[in-house]
Design a protein around this motif. Structure first.
Motif, mmCIF file in Angstrom:
data_model
loop_
_atom_site.group_PDB
_atom_site.id
_atom_site.type_symbol
_atom_site.label_atom_id
_atom_site.label_comp_id
_atom_site.label_asym_id
_atom_site.label_seq_id
_atom_site.Cartn_x
_atom_site.Cartn_y
_atom_site.Cartn_z
ATOM 1 N N GLY A 92 -6.593 -54.454 -30.503
ATOM 2 C CA GLY A 92 -6.289 -55.865 -30.281
ATOM 3 C C GLY A 92 -5.340 -56.089 -29.115
ATOM 4 O O GLY A 92 -4.690 -57.128 -29.030
ATOM 5 N N ILE A 93 -5.279 -55.124 -28.201
ATOM 6 C CA ILE A 93 -4.376 -55.210 -27.047
ATOM 7 C C ILE A 93 -5.187 -55.550 -25.800
ATOM 8 O O ILE A 93 -6.170 -54.879 -25.493
ATOM 9 N N LYS A 94 -4.756 -56.579 -25.082
ATOM 10 C CA LYS A 94 -5.379 -56.964 -23.813
ATOM 11 C C LYS A 94 -4.584 -56.350 -22.661
ATOM 12 O O LYS A 94 -3.389 -56.078 -22.812
ATOM 13 N N PRO A 95 -5.220 -56.127 -21.497
ATOM 14 C CA PRO A 95 -4.494 -55.563 -20.353
ATOM 15 C C PRO A 95 -3.199 -56.316 -20.021
ATOM 16 O O PRO A 95 -2.192 -55.709 -19.687
ATOM 17 N N ALA A 96 -3.214 -57.633 -20.163
ATOM 18 C CA ALA A 96 -2.023 -58.434 -19.859
ATOM 19 C C ALA A 96 -0.878 -58.185 -20.842
ATOM 20 O O ALA A 96 0.270 -58.525 -20.565
ATOM 21 N N ASP A 97 -1.180 -57.573 -21.992
ATOM 22 C CA ASP A 97 -0.151 -57.286 -22.994
ATOM 23 C C ASP A 97 0.700 -56.073 -22.629
ATOM 24 O O ASP A 97 1.779 -55.886 -23.203
ATOM 25 N N ILE A 98 0.214 -55.240 -21.705
ATOM 26 C CA ILE A 98 0.934 -54.021 -21.350
ATOM 27 C C ILE A 98 2.201 -54.394 -20.584
ATOM 28 O O ILE A 98 2.143 -55.033 -19.543
ATOM 29 N N THR A 99 3.348 -53.995 -21.116
ATOM 30 C CA THR A 99 4.624 -54.324 -20.480
ATOM 31 C C THR A 99 5.177 -53.150 -19.674
ATOM 32 O O THR A 99 6.058 -53.337 -18.842
ATOM 33 N N LEU A 100 4.661 -51.945 -19.931
ATOM 34 C CA LEU A 100 5.110 -50.754 -19.211
ATOM 35 C C LEU A 100 4.024 -49.693 -19.296
ATOM 36 O O LEU A 100 3.437 -49.495 -20.360
ATOM 37 N N GLN A 101 3.767 -49.045 -18.166
ATOM 38 C CA GLN A 101 2.912 -47.861 -18.152
ATOM 39 C C GLN A 101 3.813 -46.653 -17.945
ATOM 40 O O GLN A 101 4.778 -46.727 -17.188
ATOM 41 N N ILE A 102 3.478 -45.568 -18.599
ATOM 42 C CA ILE A 102 4.174 -44.314 -18.355
ATOM 43 C C ILE A 102 3.129 -43.310 -17.911
ATOM 44 O O ILE A 102 2.122 -43.109 -18.588
ATOM 45 N N CYS A 103 3.361 -42.705 -16.761
ATOM 46 C CA CYS A 103 2.459 -41.692 -16.213
ATOM 47 C C CYS A 103 3.126 -40.328 -16.405
ATOM 48 O O CYS A 103 4.130 -40.037 -15.755
ATOM 49 N N THR A 104 2.575 -39.521 -17.315
ATOM 50 C CA THR A 104 3.205 -38.226 -17.601
ATOM 51 C C THR A 104 3.088 -37.268 -16.424
ATOM 52 O O THR A 104 3.983 -36.462 -16.198
ATOM 53 N N HIS A 105 1.998 -37.342 -15.690
ATOM 54 C CA HIS A 105 1.799 -36.590 -14.451
ATOM 55 C C HIS A 105 0.528 -37.109 -13.798
ATOM 56 O O HIS A 105 -0.199 -37.892 -14.404
ATOM 57 N N THR A 106 0.251 -36.677 -12.581
ATOM 58 C CA THR A 106 -0.790 -37.347 -11.807
ATOM 59 C C THR A 106 -2.090 -36.560 -11.683
ATOM 60 O O THR A 106 -2.790 -36.691 -10.690
ATOM 61 N N HIS A 107 -2.455 -35.781 -12.680
ATOM 62 C CA HIS A 107 -3.765 -35.127 -12.667
ATOM 63 C C HIS A 107 -4.861 -36.145 -12.984
ATOM 64 O O HIS A 107 -4.609 -37.182 -13.610
ATOM 65 N N ILE A 108 -6.073 -35.817 -12.591
ATOM 66 C CA ILE A 108 -7.245 -36.696 -12.663
ATOM 67 C C ILE A 108 -7.454 -37.344 -14.035
ATOM 68 O O ILE A 108 -7.846 -38.500 -14.127
ATOM 69 N N ASP A 109 -7.185 -36.606 -15.100
ATOM 70 C CA ASP A 109 -7.435 -37.124 -16.448
ATOM 71 C C ASP A 109 -6.273 -37.943 -17.006
ATOM 72 O O ASP A 109 -6.284 -38.336 -18.173
ATOM 73 N N HIS A 110 -5.293 -38.229 -16.168
ATOM 74 C CA HIS A 110 -4.136 -39.026 -16.599
ATOM 75 C C HIS A 110 -3.924 -40.278 -15.750
ATOM 76 O O HIS A 110 -3.190 -41.157 -16.161
#
Length: 191
Positions: A92-110
């Protein structure tokens, strides 16, 4: 932006997002590609990692050829249902609901959908963000950094009550991990 204390609420819910399956050629290991969504008691929604780029869900074979990912392994499952928006919609989460993204590392699958949530800042280690481009995989680095606000962290940082980012370099130069306290709080009325 400063990352310490950025999240205001305590985590109340953590969901695992299914971004597909990948098989590594060198050891035949099958890896579940996942992300996470955390809700807080302050109404915040934190998205951790975004899986493969959308092109893998559209035409896996063409994407694998374009990125030469066949040199490393095989994408076993990655369809439209494995993209972040589809996984979040199940909650029930829309893209606009995201208040923070956390990127654990920058490999293709993340990092495949890193730019898909432009209204939210991206928390990332300073070492990963200092790279000219996201690592993606091998010598293939087609992604540019999304034009968004970044919260860069060094070392271990408490980004909010019950959410601590931990430095975990090795797999990637600036890999981070998260420690999330989902302590059960119960009162006599709950029993």
């Amino acid at each position: 932006m400063q990352a310490e204390g950025f999240v205001k609420g305590r985590p109340t819910e953590l969901a695992v997002l299914d971004y597909g399956l990948f098989k590594v050629h060198s050891n035949d290991r099958i890896i579940g590609i996942c992300g996470f969504a955390i809700r807080t008691d302050a109404g915040e929604v934190i998205l951790i990692d975004t899986g493969f780029p959308a092109k893998y869900a559209t035409d896996t074979s063409a994407a694998v050829q374009e990125d030469r990912l066949f040199e490393f392994g095989e994408v076993l499952i990655c369809g439209p249902d494995n993209l972040p928006q589809a996984q979040l919609a199940k909650l029930g989460i829309k893209p606009a609901d995201i208040t923070l993204q956390i990127c654990t590392h920058t490999h293709i699958d993340h990092v495949g959908g890193l730019g898909d949530f432009p209204a939210s800042p991206i928390l990332i280690s300073a070492a990963e963000r200092a790279l000219p481009r996201p690592l993606y995989w091998g010598a293939v680095q087609p992604l540019e950094w999304p034009d968004q606000d970044y919260l860069e962290v060094e070392g271990d940082v408490e980004v909010g009550p019950g959410i601590t980012v931990l430095a975990a370099p090795g797999h990637a130069p600036g890999q981070i991990a998260l420690m999330v306290d989902l302590s059960l709080r119960c009162s006599l009325a709950d029993q």
